[in-house]
Design a protein around this motif. Structure first.
Motif, PDB file in Angstrom:
ATOM      1  N   UNK A 111       0.843  -1.199   0.000  1.00 16.78           N
ATOM      2  CA  UNK A 111       0.000   0.000   0.000  1.00 16.78           C
ATOM      3  C   UNK A 111       0.876   1.246   0.000  1.00 16.78           C
ATOM      4  N   UNK A 112       0.623   2.161  -0.943  1.00 11.92           N
ATOM      5  CA  UNK A 112       1.372   3.415  -1.037  1.00 11.92           C
ATOM      6  C   UNK A 112       0.418   4.573  -1.287  1.00 11.92           C
ATOM      7  N   UNK A 113       0.548   5.632  -0.501  1.00 14.04           N
ATOM      8  CA  UNK A 113      -0.207   6.865  -0.732  1.00 14.04           C
ATOM      9  C   UNK A 113       0.406   7.955   0.144  1.00 14.04           C
ATOM     10  N   UNK A 114      -0.100   9.173   0.015  1.00 16.71           N
ATOM     11  CA  UNK A 114       0.392  10.289   0.827  1.00 16.71           C
ATOM     12  C   UNK A 114      -0.781  10.995   1.495  1.00 16.71           C
ATOM     13  N   UNK A 115      -0.475  11.697   2.581  1.00 15.95           N
ATOM     14  CA  UNK A 115      -1.460  12.515   3.285  1.00 15.95           C
ATOM     15  C   UNK A 115      -0.852  13.896   3.489  1.00 15.95           C
ATOM     16  N   UNK A 116      -1.546  14.931   3.031  1.00 19.01           N
ATOM     17  CA  UNK A 116      -1.062  16.295   3.178  1.00 19.01           C
ATOM     18  C   UNK A 116      -1.604  16.935   4.446  1.00 19.01           C
ATOM     19  N   UNK A 117      -0.971  18.009   4.857  1.00 20.46           N
ATOM     20  CA  UNK A 117      -1.473  18.786   5.989  1.00 20.46           C
ATOM     21  C   UNK A 117      -2.872  19.307   5.669  1.00 20.46           C
ATOM     22  N   UNK A 118      -3.805  19.109   6.595  1.00 20.35           N
ATOM     23  CA  UNK A 118      -5.173  19.579   6.415  1.00 20.35           C
ATOM     24  C   UNK A 118      -6.041  18.695   5.549  1.00 20.35           C
ATOM     25  N   UNK A 119      -5.497  17.612   5.011  1.00 19.56           N
ATOM     26  CA  UNK A 119      -6.271  16.716   4.151  1.00 19.56           C
ATOM     27  C   UNK A 119      -7.121  15.770   4.990  1.00 19.56           C
ATOM     28  N   UNK A 120      -8.338  15.477   4.519  1.00 22.94           N
ATOM     29  CA  UNK A 120      -9.202  14.473   5.155  1.00 22.94           C
ATOM     30  C   UNK A 120      -9.323  13.310   4.178  1.00 22.94           C
ATOM     31  N   UNK A 121      -8.642  12.225   4.497  1.00 26.91           N
ATOM     32  CA  UNK A 121      -8.617  11.051   3.631  1.00 26.91           C
ATOM     33  C   UNK A 121      -9.640  10.034   4.111  1.00 26.91           C
TER      34      UNK A 121
END
Length: 534
Positions: free
Chosen positions: A23-33
Motif C-alpha cells: 500500500x502506497x499513498x500520501x497525506x497532506x497537511x489539512x487533508x481528510x482522507x
C-alpha cells in the motif's frame, strides 16, 4: 500543500497471510482522507500502523514529515519549521521520521502525543464521571494548566454541541453523544492528525451525519489532517476531501470521494438464488405469555403482555418494534435466559414438547442446549484464535483435524468463502474487521448445531454489502442445517428481505402477526422513524 505522511509499499502479514499488500499513498497537511472498503479489506490494520499500534509492518515504511523543537518534546506539522516553539520558544526544525524504525522510537513517542484516535465500538470514557470531568481528565493527561482547564473543557464540549449534556454521567448518554465526548477528549490533545476507525459505524444515519459534521468542523477549525475509515459511503460524501478504496489489503482505487464511491459500488448486486423452503410443523408455541417487573418509580411493568405466538420449523420469523416494545424480553424468554411470569412457552425437541416455564435439566435445560443466541453486543475471546473461539473456548472438544474441518464448514455457513475460512482460522479476533468478527460470532453459535437460532439485531453495525452476506449466511444455514431463525430487528429492509413472517410489537403486545409484507404495512411512519434512528 505540505506533505504530512508518506506511506511506501506498506505490507503486513499474519502467519504468512497478508492483511495489507504494498500500500502506497500520501497525506497532506489539512487533508481528510476517507478509506473505504468491505469488512476485512484491511482498513483497521492500516489505521493501527499509521497510529503506531500493535506490531510493525512486515515490509514498507511510514514517514512522518514534522517540525520538532530541539529544546523540548514539542512536535508539529512541517510547515511550521523555522517558527518559535509555542512551549519553550525554541526554533522548530524540519525532520522526516521513519515511524516504525526502532532507532527513532523517541521521535515516534513525540508524534504519538500529538496524534489522536477514535474507534467504532470503544468509547474510552470514564463511565461513572460527568461529561465535563471526562474532558478535564484528557486535559490533565497533557499537562494543561489547571487554572485554565475548566474554561477549555467547556469550550471543547461546546465545540461538539454538547453543552446541554455537560453535567450528565457519561454512561447515561446515547451512542452518538458518547462518540462526541470522545471527539472532545481527542481534540483536547490539540492533535495535528486524527485517525477515526469506523467512528459512526454503530450509529443511525441521522446521528452519524451529526458526528461527521463535528469531525469536518473540527478539522477545518484546527487545520488538522484526518484519516477516516468506513464501510459506508456516507462518510466519503460527508467528510472526506480525498479517498482510497481497499480491497483484500490492496488499493483498488484512489481519487475524489465521488469517483472512489462509484468504483466501490460498481457491480454490487444481490441476485443469488436460494431454494424455496417449505416450513414444517410448529417448533415453538406461546400461549398467554406474560413477563412483568416491579419498578420503584413506575410500579408494575408488563414487558410482555399475553403473547400468542407460533413459529414453524425452518421458518425465519421476525420480531419488530421500537425500543421498549418488548421484543428483546420476548426473545430472551424464547432463548431460556429469563423465566416467564405466567403463561405457556413450549419448544419442540425431536418429537417431544418441552416446557420452557419449568426449570431443570428435563425441562428448560433440555431445550436450551438446542437454542443458539447471538447478541448485538457479542464478544469473542481476544487472546484465542478463531479456531479456539469456535471449539474449545466454548467447551466443544474435537480432535484437531475434525475441529478444523468443522470450523471451516461453519465459517462458510456464516458468510466466509472456503479460502477465507482457512485464512482466518489461526488469526486473533483483533486482527479481523468488525464485519468478520460478527460472522465469527455467528459461526460460534452455529457450530453448536442448534435447531433454533435467535439473532438480536444481526445487522446493527453493517454496511449494505455485508448485510447481503449476512442474509445469505442465514439462508444458507436454513437450507443446509434446517435451522429455524428468530430475528429481532429494527432494520425494516432486512426483515422484509429475509423473514417469512413477522410480528409487530407495541407496549408488550403483538399487534399484528402474519406474512412480512402485511405486517410491515401496519408499521406507522412514526415507528419507522424511531426504528431508523435506534
Amino acid at each position: 500543500m505540505t506533505r504530512l505522511i508518506t506511506i511506501e509499499n506498506l505490507s503486513l502479514s499474519f502467519d504468512g497471510i497478508y492483511a495489507l499488500k504494498n500500500v502506497s499513498f500520501t497525506l497532506d497537511e489539512g487533508e481528510i482522507l476517507g478509506v473505504i472498503g468491505r469488512s476485512g479489506a484491511g482498513k483497521t490494520t492500516l489505521i493501527h500502523l499509521l497510529r503506531g499500534i500493535d506490531q510493525p509492518p512486515t515490509t514498507g515504511r511510514i514517514i512522518y514529515h514534522i517540525a520538532a523543537c530541539p529544546s523540548c518534546e514539542y512536535v508539529t506539522v512541517q510547515s511550521h519549521s523555522g517558527q518559535k516553539c509555542p512551549k519553550c520558544g525554541g526554533i522548530l526544525s524540519a525532520i522526516d521520521v521513519d515511524f516504525w524504525n526502532p532507532d527513532q522510537e523517541l521521535l515516534k513517542r513525540r508524534i504519538l502525543a500529538r496524534n489522536a484516535i477514535m474507534f467504532q465500538r470503544t468509547f474510552a470514557l470514564y463511565g461513572n464521571d460527568r461529561v465535563i470531568d471526562n474532558v478535564l481528565h484528557a486535559l490533565d493527561d497533557i499537562g494543561y494548566p489547571a487554572g485554565k482547564a475548566i474554561t477549555r473543557a467547556a469550550d471543547l464540549i461546546d465545540q461538539v454541541r454538547l453543552s446541554h449534556r455537560m453535567m450528565h454521567i457519561a454512561r447515561d448518554l446515547s451512542g452518538g453523544e458518547k462518540q462526541r465526548v470522545v471527539l472532545a477528549r481527542q481534540l483536547a490533545k490539540e492533535p495535528f492528525c486524527l485517525f477515526a476507525d469506523e467512528p459512526t459505524g454503530t450509529l443511525d444515519p441521522k446521528t452519524a451525519y451529526l458526528v461527521h459534521k463535528m469531525l469536518k468542523e473540527a478539522a477545518a477549525a484546527s487545520g488538522m489532517s484526518m484519516v477516516v475509515t468506513s464501510h459506508f459511503t456516507q462518510i466519503l460524501d460527508e467528510v472526506a476531501t480525498t479517498a482510497i478504496l481497499l480491497e483484500d489489503g490492496e488499493i483498488k482505487a484512489s481519487g475524489s470521494p465521488k469517483d472512489v464511491m462509484a468504483v466501490f459500488m460498481k457491480g454490487f448486486h444481490d441476485d443469488e438464488v436460494f431454494c424455496g423452503v417449505e416450513c414444517g410443523k410448529p417448533i415453538l408455541q406461546a400461549r398467554d405469555l406474560v413477563k412483568q417487573y416491579v419498578s420503584l418509580d413506575r410500579g408494575l411493568i408488563r414487558a410482555v403482555n399475553n403473547i400468542q405466538l407460533e413459529v414453524n420449523h425452518q421458518e425465519i420469523f421476525g420480531i419488530i418494534g421500537t425500543s421498549g416494545a418488548g421484543k428483546t424480553t420476548l426473545s430472551k424468554m424464547i432463548a431460556g435466559i429469563i423465566e416467564p411470569t405466567s403463561g405457556e412457552l413450549n419448544i419442540r425437541v425431536g418429537d417431544e414438547w418441552v416446557d420452557m416455564t419449568k426449570p431443570g435439566f428435563d425441562n428448560r435445560g433440555r431445550a436450551k442446549q438446542y437454542i443458539g443466541l447471538l447478541h448485538q453486543e457479542y464478544d469473542l475471546f481476544p487472546h484465542r484464535t478463531v479456531l479456539d473461539n469456535l471449539t474449545d473456548a466454548i467447551g466443544l472438544e474435537f480432535p484437531k483435524e475434525l475441529a478444523k474441518q468443522k470450523a471451516i464448514i461453519t465459517l462458510k455457513m456464516a458468510g466466509f468463502t472456503v479460502e477465507k475460512s482457512k485464512e482466518v482460522l489461526n488469526r486473533l479476533p483483533g486482527t479481523l474487521s468488525e464485519g468478520e468478527r460478527h460472522r465469527v460470532a455467528l459461526a460460534q453459535v452455529l457450530i453448536r448445531e442448534p435447531t433454533i437460532v435467535v439473532l438480536d439485531e444481526p445487522t446493527g453495525t453493517m454496511d449494505p454489502i455485508t448485510k447481503v452476506d449476512v442474509k445469505h449466511s442465514i439462508l444458507h444455514a436454513r437450507e443446509e442445517m434446517e435451522d429455524t431463525f428468530i430475528v429481532v430487528s429494527h432494520d425494516m429492509e432486512f426483515v422484509r428481505d429475509i423473514c417469512d413472517r413477522c410480528a409487530l410489537m407495541r407496549f408488550g403486545k403483538i399487534i399484528k402477526i402474519g406474512p412480512t409484507a402485511e405486517v410491515l404495512a401496519e408499521v406507522t411512519e412514526e415507528e419507522r422513524q424511531v426504528m431508523a434512528n435506534e
